[in-house]
Design a protein around this motif. Structure first.
Motif: not given
Ligand SMILES: Nc1ncnc2c1ncn2[C@@H]1O[C@H](COP(=O)(O)OP(=O)(O)OP(=O)(O)O)[C@@H](O)[C@H]1O
Ligand SMILES: [Mg+2]
Length: 294
Positions: A114, A110, A95
């Motif tokens: 993911d 984001r 991350t």
């Protein structure tokens, strides 16, 4: 713009060694180009030139109309680059590392990061240094694809991935192609690019040997055929057909290999009663190896 990548006389020497020798290559928008060649052929050198990481000794690499070596800032956001030897910062978690690049790219959703991580079954909370080689490679894949770039430059992307993940990656490539992105994909195995590439360029000892569509490559491929006749196979007539090789007879069946068109062979066999024809898949790997070895 009629091309995304255009190289002219692109040449790179390391000391006296010429790693890439006068490459002229155009990649049109939306094309997936498979860039193939044996170890040391110059694939990584070409890719590093296109990604603006090294300067050419002579010639030029132009990407989206910008010089890859001099105008890299203009290109960064539009290119996704996956190096062959993906080494990341071992102390950062996935991350942290990807956030840093997302920032460089001017922001990345984001959710997209993911989604990619989930797809490849990658845990982003772990320090990169503790990841296995294949899992580290996945961090590189996410980094290359996460900002949905117009051009992907991928150096042997499936290295270290298990078969399931290789399949997932091929699927991602297909989606990327269908979304109209351009892909420059290096590999040393044809089967890896066969399913996704529009054209294949073959490099040997720093020189471009051929650029062909996958279909054209297939057309020159050798094909194995079994022809069964009602009577004795007309061996002499078949042997006289151009392209026929390795002819052998087993009872009423003739086994042979033919390169290129089968039309002449079928004409030669037509006057005789053929009871069965068995055609095996064209051996693309063989054609490819012929180019490889010269
Ligand atoms: N930094 C460098 N310094 C000296 N020689 C180099 C350097 N980088 C590449 N070379 C040489 O240039 C040639 C081409 O190397 P390159 O890495 O581009 O091949 P490749 O096609 O990517 O091979 P592989 O399939 O093994 O990855 C090789 O002979 C290599 O030794
Ligand atoms: Mg390489």
């Amino acid at each position: 713009m009629d091309h995304v990548v255009r190289t002219r006389n692109l040449t790179k020497r390391f000391g006296r060694r010429t790693a890439l020798d006068g490459l002229d290559l155009d990649v049109p928008p939306g094309e997936v180009l498979g860039y193939l060649g044996p170890n040391g052929a110059g694939k990584t050198t070409t890719i590093r030139l296109l990604a603006g990481l090294i300067r050419p000794t002579a010639g030029s690499a132009v990407v989206f109309g910008f010089d890859a070596a001099d105008q890299y800032d203009a290109l960064q956001r539009r290119i996704g680059y996956l190096p062959g030897d993906f080494v990341a910062y071992p102390d950062l978690t996935g991350t942290q590392y990807l956030d840093y690049f997302a920032h460089l790219y001017g922001g990345v959703e984001r959710s997209r990061i993911d989604l990619l991580a989930k797809r490849f079954d990658l845990d982003l909370g772990v320090r990169i240094g503790t990841l296995s080689r294949g899992n580290r490679q996945k961090v590189g894949i996410v980094q290359a694809f996460m900002h949905d770039p117009d051009l992907l430059i991928l150096d042997e992307p499936t290295t270290g991935l298990d078969p399931l993940m290789q399949r997932e990656f091929r699927e991602l490539l297909r989606e990327t192609r269908d979304a109209g992105r351009t892909v420059f994909l290096s590999s040393h195995v044809l089967s890896e690019v066969d399913a996704v590439a529009d054209r294949v360029a073959i490099l040997r000892a720093g020189r471009l040997v051929t650029v062909q569509s996958v279909q054209a490559l297939r057309a020159t491929a050798r094909r194995r055929l079994d022809l069964t006749f009602a009577g004795a196979p007309p061996v002499d007539r078949m042997r006289a057909v151009p392209g026929v090789q390795e002819l052998s007879v087993d009872g009423h069946t003739a086994h042979l290999v033919i390169s290129g068109s089968t039309a002449g062979l079928l004409r030669a066999a037509a006057p005789y009663e053929v009871t069965n024809v068995l055609s095996h898949e064209a051996d693309l790997e063989t054609v490819f190896l012929d180019y490889y070895n010269g």
